[in-house]
Design a protein around this motif. Sequence first.
Motif, PDB file in Angstrom:
ATOM      1  N   ASP A   1      -7.328  -4.473  15.191  1.00  0.00           N
ATOM      2  CA  ASP A   1      -8.141  -4.552  13.970  1.00  0.00           C
ATOM      3  C   ASP A   1      -7.364  -4.142  12.724  1.00  0.00           C
ATOM      4  OD1 ASP A   1     -10.229  -5.326  15.506  1.00  0.00           O
ATOM      5  OD2 ASP A   1     -10.975  -3.277  15.788  1.00  0.00           O
ATOM      6  N   ARG A   2      -6.197  -3.526  12.938  1.00  0.00           N
ATOM      7  CA  ARG A   2      -5.432  -3.005  11.791  1.00  0.00           C
ATOM      8  C   ARG A   2      -4.133  -3.746  11.547  1.00  0.00           C
ATOM      9  NH1 ARG A   2      -3.699   1.898  13.658  1.00  0.00           N
ATOM     10  NH2 ARG A   2      -4.874   1.813  15.574  1.00  0.00           N
ATOM     11  N   ALA A   3      -3.681  -4.516  12.573  1.00  0.00           N
ATOM     12  CA  ALA A   3      -2.354  -5.135  12.457  1.00  0.00           C
ATOM     13  C   ALA A   3      -2.465  -6.651  12.360  1.00  0.00           C
ATOM     14  CB  ALA A   3      -1.513  -4.765  13.673  1.00  0.00           C
ATOM     15  N   THR A   4      -1.495  -7.242  11.685  1.00  0.00           N
ATOM     16  CA  THR A   4      -1.464  -8.704  11.614  1.00  0.00           C
ATOM     17  C   THR A   4      -0.011  -9.180  11.560  1.00  0.00           C
ATOM     18  OG1 THR A   4      -2.431 -10.630  10.537  1.00  0.00           O
ATOM     19  CG2 THR A   4      -1.594  -8.912   9.066  1.00  0.00           C
TER      20      THR A   4
ATOM     21  N   LEU B   1       0.594  -5.014   3.388  1.00  0.00           N
ATOM     22  CA  LEU B   1      -0.645  -5.494   3.990  1.00  0.00           C
ATOM     23  C   LEU B   1      -0.864  -6.970   3.680  1.00  0.00           C
ATOM     24  CD1 LEU B   1      -3.143  -2.653   2.931  1.00  0.00           C
ATOM     25  CD2 LEU B   1      -1.642  -2.700   4.923  1.00  0.00           C
TER      26      LEU B   1
ATOM     27  N   THR C   1      -6.463   5.637   2.001  1.00  0.00           N
ATOM     28  CA  THR C   1      -7.532   4.659   2.318  1.00  0.00           C
ATOM     29  C   THR C   1      -8.326   4.387   1.058  1.00  0.00           C
ATOM     30  OG1 THR C   1      -8.541   6.572   3.418  1.00  0.00           O
ATOM     31  CG2 THR C   1      -8.162   4.671   4.787  1.00  0.00           C
TER      32      THR C   1
ATOM     33  N   LYS D   1      -4.711  -5.861   6.419  1.00  0.00           N
ATOM     34  CA  LYS D   1      -4.123  -5.439   7.702  1.00  0.00           C
ATOM     35  C   LYS D   1      -2.615  -5.282   7.566  1.00  0.00           C
ATOM     36  CE  LYS D   1      -7.453  -7.543  10.806  1.00  0.00           C
ATOM     37  NZ  LYS D   1      -7.554  -8.374  12.020  1.00  0.00           N
ATOM     38  N   LYS D   2      -2.074  -4.452   8.456  1.00  0.00           N
ATOM     39  CA  LYS D   2      -0.658  -4.116   8.307  1.00  0.00           C
ATOM     40  C   LYS D   2       0.256  -5.216   8.855  1.00  0.00           C
ATOM     41  CE  LYS D   2       2.274  -0.136   8.926  1.00  0.00           C
ATOM     42  NZ  LYS D   2       2.236   1.305   8.768  1.00  0.00           N
TER      43      LYS D   2
ATOM     44  N   ASP E   1       3.520   0.651   3.331  1.00  0.00           N
ATOM     45  CA  ASP E   1       2.950  -0.435   4.135  1.00  0.00           C
ATOM     46  C   ASP E   1       2.903  -1.723   3.328  1.00  0.00           C
ATOM     47  OD1 ASP E   1       2.437   1.454   6.014  1.00  0.00           O
ATOM     48  OD2 ASP E   1       0.274   1.551   5.648  1.00  0.00           O
TER      49      ASP E   1
ATOM     50  N   LYS F   1       0.874  -1.188   0.000  1.00  0.00           N
ATOM     51  CA  LYS F   1       0.000   0.000   0.000  1.00  0.00           C
ATOM     52  C   LYS F   1       0.902   1.225   0.000  1.00  0.00           C
ATOM     53  CE  LYS F   1      -2.835   2.300   3.139  1.00  0.00           C
ATOM     54  NZ  LYS F   1      -3.341   2.296   4.489  1.00  0.00           N
TER      55      LYS F   1
ATOM     56  N   ASP G   1      -1.465   9.352   3.879  1.00  0.00           N
ATOM     57  CA  ASP G   1      -2.060   8.068   4.255  1.00  0.00           C
ATOM     58  C   ASP G   1      -3.198   7.745   3.305  1.00  0.00           C
ATOM     59  OD1 ASP G   1      -0.528   7.410   6.459  1.00  0.00           O
ATOM     60  OD2 ASP G   1      -1.666   8.766   7.747  1.00  0.00           O
TER      61      ASP G   1
ATOM     62  N   ILE H   1      -4.720  -1.590  18.260  1.00  0.00           N
ATOM     63  CA  ILE H   1      -4.298  -1.827  16.867  1.00  0.00           C
ATOM     64  C   ILE H   1      -4.732  -3.194  16.330  1.00  0.00           C
ATOM     65  CG2 ILE H   1      -2.333  -0.218  16.841  1.00  0.00           C
ATOM     66  CD1 ILE H   1      -0.468  -2.598  17.318  1.00  0.00           C
TER      67      ILE H   1
END
Length: 323
Positions: free
Chosen positions: A225-228, A183, A321, A187-188, A181, A177, A319, A223
């Motif tokens: 919900d946004r990180a993995t 993904l 989206t 998710k990041k 990033d 991204k 950033d 975080i």
Amino acid sequence: MTTRDELLIHLEEAAGNWVSCESLCDKLGVSRSTVLKHISRLKDDGYAIESVPDKGYVLRESFDLLVPRKIREGLQTEVFGKKDIIYFTEIDSTNLKAKGLAASGAPEGTIVISEKQAKGRGRKTRGWFSPPRDGIYLSLILRPNIAPRSAPSMTLLTAVAIAETLLSVPGLEIAIKWPNDILARGKKLAGILTEMSTTGERIDYAVVGLGLNVNTARFPDEIKDRATSILIETGQRVRRGTLAKEYLKWHEEYYGVFQRIGFEPIRKRWKELTNIMGQQVTVETIDREYTGEVQDIDDGGALILRDETGGYQRVIFGDVTLR
Ligand code: BTN
């Protein structure tokens, strides 16, 4: 290097053999009580050290550490990681340390790596969650011969190198991204923080920091919900040393391409590895918001958007989206 880190390295270099307390005292030039204190703290911090009176200490050989010996073993580079590998069990931020070293003349290819960061830094004023021995927290010192305005291409190049590294992990689906990033399922998984020092039209040094979530089982509520991590995505633990070496190899390869040929081949590969081409996006920058369809990235790594009026916008940083 701190006594604690030196002690751990001695145990690791013994490759599964016992090391006596006396030899540690000799090698480190410290007292028995200092050795005992550090061993006890390392054990408390989860390092798999066993101790037996009369024999001394042993670090379980299979324990996955990013010590210089493990990074050097089979490293397929010519410069990156071939000079100094500055290792820490914990540090505030590898980027901060690398910037200090670069300012005092550390050569290109020097890497700073830590098992844990107390103040891992992300873009803007964000942090980077850096739990012990779960991720790769690595900063690389570069001295590219380019103008500062081309610096964003360094970040895009790094993103391509990380993506190439991750493509070899079975069962992992990734996308880049813009700008920095990586993904997995939206998710990041990894982030890049490029920082540099310039004099006029010259870059003195660039520090490219990679944070990659490898074996992290869970993230803090803020975080999650946004990180993995690779573990969460694939259910498999991956040896961090293997990934770190792959990354250094890919990064050096693309850095070489960049210097010999220029940004074009990297731009082409970046576009194949991203999922934002042709997408409607919003880009938030420091002073405004852009919306439009992603048309391209230019030769400096800027994002080219086409807005509703058919006009083109060039965005250097922000950033993204998906809308
Ligand atoms: C981001 O996505 O915002 C960038 C995150 C970069 C994190 C890495 S971890 C190693 C290096 N040291 C730091 O303090 N930050 C970078």
